[in-house]
Design a protein around this motif. Structure first.
Motif, short mmCIF file in Angstrom:
data_model
loop_
_atom_site.label_atom_id
_atom_site.label_comp_id
_atom_site.label_asym_id
_atom_site.label_seq_id
_atom_site.Cartn_x
_atom_site.Cartn_y
_atom_site.Cartn_z
N HIS A 1 -64.15 45.33 2.45
CA HIS A 1 -65.07 46.17 1.70
C HIS A 1 -66.42 46.24 2.40
CE1 HIS A 1 -62.89 46.30 -2.35
NE2 HIS A 1 -62.10 45.65 -1.53
N TRP A 2 -66.95 47.45 2.45
CA TRP A 2 -68.30 47.61 3.00
C TRP A 2 -69.32 46.84 2.18
CZ3 TRP A 2 -72.72 49.54 0.76
CH2 TRP A 2 -73.81 49.74 1.63
N SER A 3 -69.17 46.87 0.85
CA SER A 3 -70.13 46.19 -0.02
C SER A 3 -70.04 44.67 0.08
CB SER A 3 -69.92 46.61 -1.48
OG SER A 3 -68.64 46.23 -1.93
N LEU A 4 -68.99 44.16 0.73
CA LEU A 4 -68.82 42.72 0.91
C LEU A 4 -68.99 42.34 2.38
CD1 LEU A 4 -65.65 42.20 -1.36
CD2 LEU A 4 -68.06 41.85 -1.98
N ASP A 5 -69.72 43.17 3.12
CA ASP A 5 -69.92 42.94 4.57
C ASP A 5 -68.59 42.84 5.29
OD1 ASP A 5 -72.68 43.00 4.31
OD2 ASP A 5 -72.81 40.85 3.92
N PHE A 6 -67.67 43.72 4.93
CA PHE A 6 -66.35 43.84 5.56
C PHE A 6 -65.51 42.56 5.43
CE2 PHE A 6 -69.00 47.02 7.63
CZ PHE A 6 -68.22 48.15 7.43
N GLU A 7 -65.64 41.92 4.28
CA GLU A 7 -64.75 40.82 3.90
C GLU A 7 -63.86 41.30 2.75
OE1 GLU A 7 -64.46 38.12 5.47
OE2 GLU A 7 -66.35 37.78 6.53
N THR A 8 -62.78 40.56 2.49
CA THR A 8 -61.90 40.91 1.38
C THR A 8 -62.43 40.29 0.08
OG1 THR A 8 -60.50 38.96 1.66
CG2 THR A 8 -59.92 40.93 2.94
N PRO A 9 -62.07 40.88 -1.07
CA PRO A 9 -62.51 40.30 -2.34
C PRO A 9 -62.09 38.84 -2.52
CG PRO A 9 -61.72 42.52 -2.68
CD PRO A 9 -61.40 42.18 -1.26
N ASN A 10 -60.87 38.53 -2.12
CA ASN A 10 -60.41 37.14 -2.29
C ASN A 10 -61.23 36.18 -1.46
OD1 ASN A 10 -58.31 35.23 -3.36
ND2 ASN A 10 -57.98 34.94 -1.17
N SER B 1 -67.37 39.47 -6.61
CA SER B 1 -66.46 39.52 -5.46
C SER B 1 -65.64 40.80 -5.39
CB SER B 1 -65.51 38.32 -5.51
OG SER B 1 -64.65 38.41 -6.65
N LYS B 2 -65.67 41.60 -6.46
CA LYS B 2 -64.87 42.83 -6.59
C LYS B 2 -63.37 42.53 -6.65
CE LYS B 2 -68.75 45.09 -5.80
NZ LYS B 2 -69.63 44.04 -5.31
N LYS B 3 -63.01 41.27 -6.89
CA LYS B 3 -61.60 40.91 -6.97
C LYS B 3 -61.04 41.27 -8.34
CE LYS B 3 -58.34 37.07 -6.45
NZ LYS B 3 -58.18 35.62 -6.17
N ILE B 4 -59.87 41.90 -8.34
CA ILE B 4 -59.18 42.21 -9.59
C ILE B 4 -58.52 40.92 -10.06
CG2 ILE B 4 -57.36 43.57 -10.69
CD1 ILE B 4 -57.90 45.74 -8.57
N MET B 5 -59.01 40.37 -11.17
CA MET B 5 -58.55 39.09 -11.67
C MET B 5 -57.31 39.23 -12.55
SD MET B 5 -60.72 37.10 -10.26
CE MET B 5 -60.31 35.55 -11.06
N GLY B 6 -57.22 40.34 -13.26
CA GLY B 6 -56.06 40.56 -14.12
C GLY B 6 -55.83 42.04 -14.35
N TYR B 7 -54.58 42.40 -14.64
CA TYR B 7 -54.27 43.81 -14.89
C TYR B 7 -52.99 43.92 -15.69
CZ TYR B 7 -50.62 43.43 -11.32
OH TYR B 7 -49.50 43.05 -10.63
N LYS B 8 -52.81 45.06 -16.29
CA LYS B 8 -51.56 45.36 -17.00
C LYS B 8 -51.39 46.86 -17.06
CE LYS B 8 -47.87 44.60 -19.59
NZ LYS B 8 -47.97 43.98 -20.91
#
Length: 309
Positions: free
Chosen positions: A275-284, A160-167
């Motif tokens: 996102h272009w790679s998601l057919d112009f949908e959001t990762p979420n 999904s290209k969604k960032i699940m976690g970060y720090k």
């Protein structure tokens, strides 16, 4: 006007005498002089064609195309134009016309793979995910601040290209990556699905503190076995997006401001940016709606397999 015409005629008449005088000065015959003159004109003409081909090639394949690649690209065109040109000569032409590609600044190193911790096998080489939370990719990138470098650890869902976690913090200790992973686990939507955790061989990801925590939480560990720009393409693409689209490449005042900017950037990236790679949908949206065929960033035609876990 008549005087100008007369002067031109006189200069035209004087040219043969000038050339004869030049030939005598250099101690060569008139025939040899004209032969050299013809050769020089041919050389200049050929160089103009080469410069034109270089410009066309770079417009087509990239303005930062270096001399070695240019020579390979131009071989056929040079033969068609009956131009004999070696690679060294091409480099000289590029240098004389200030067309050599400057070396880019060395990137800040965030991966230290020279350690004795266990390195896991690559489970995802030439394979792509078919659903969310089947494959997570991780990476560390640096953020510049006025008080030194900060480091951003990311855990991203490859499907999904969604960032699940970060720090983000001012160090690269194992805890940085561990905190990002803990956030990602809290944000899981499909906790009963099997999941592969893919990373480079950096010391943070090989540290037993990290690997034991990941395995206790049911993650299968996978690591790059050798450098391949496509193996971590998702993480690299996201790093570039966050930096160049949301200002994280700038020299930020301090860590606290960098953390606020990162939080806002990741929210926009996950929930608002199409996102272009998601057919112009959001990762979420894609993460919650498992209906998109995966699009790989790989540019070549190599056949990719689906992950089966």
């Amino acid at each position: 006007m008549t005087q100008n015409i007369g002067r031109r005629d006189r200069e035209k008449e004087a040219r043969p005498f000038k050339r004869k005088w030049l030939a005598q000065c250099f101690g060569i015959s008139k025939q040899a002089f004209y032969k050299r003159l013809k050769s020089q004109k041919a050389k200049e003409y050929n160089e103009s064609i080469v410069l034109k081909l270089v410009k066309e090639c770079r417009n087509k394949v990239g303005h930062q195309t270096g001399g070695k690649k240019l020579y390979d690209y131009l071989k056929k065109d040079l033969e068609l134009n009956n131009i004999k040109l070696g690679r060294d000569r091409l480099f000289n032409i590029l240098r004389d016309n200030r067309l050599l590609v400057r070396k880019t600044k060395q990137y800040h190193v965030t991966t230290n793979s020279k350690h004795y911790f266990y390195k896991y096998k690559n489970l995802v080489k030439d394979k792509v995910p078919t659903r969310p939370e089947q494959l997570w990719v991780t990476d560390i990138t640096y953020i510049k601040t006025q008080h030194g470098h900060n480091y951003l650890a990311l855990v991203t869902d490859a499907y999904s290209k969604k960032i699940m976690g970060y720090k983000l913090d001012n160090n690269m200790r194992t805890e940085l990556c561990l905190d990002a992973l803990k956030m990602a686990l809290k944000n899981r939507k499909y906790p009963n699905q099997k999941l592969i955790h893919h990373s480079d061989r950096g010391i943070q990801y090989c540290n037993p503190m990290y690997t034991e925590f990941a395995e206790k939480n049911g993650l299968q560990l996978s690591m790059t076995e050798q450098y391949d720009p496509y193996q971590n393409a998702v993480a690299e693409r996201i790093n570039k997006t966050l930096k160049y689209e949301y200002g994280l490449k700038n020299n930020i005042k301090n860590t606290q401001i960098a953390q606020k900017m990162t939080k806002k950037a990741i929210f926009i990236y996950n929930y608002l940016r199409k996102h272009w790679s998601l057919d112009f949908e959001t990762p979420n949206h894609v993460h919650l709606n498992k209906n998109k065929p995966y699009k790989s960033y790989r540019k070549n035609k190599k056949q990719l397999e689906f992950l089966t876990i």
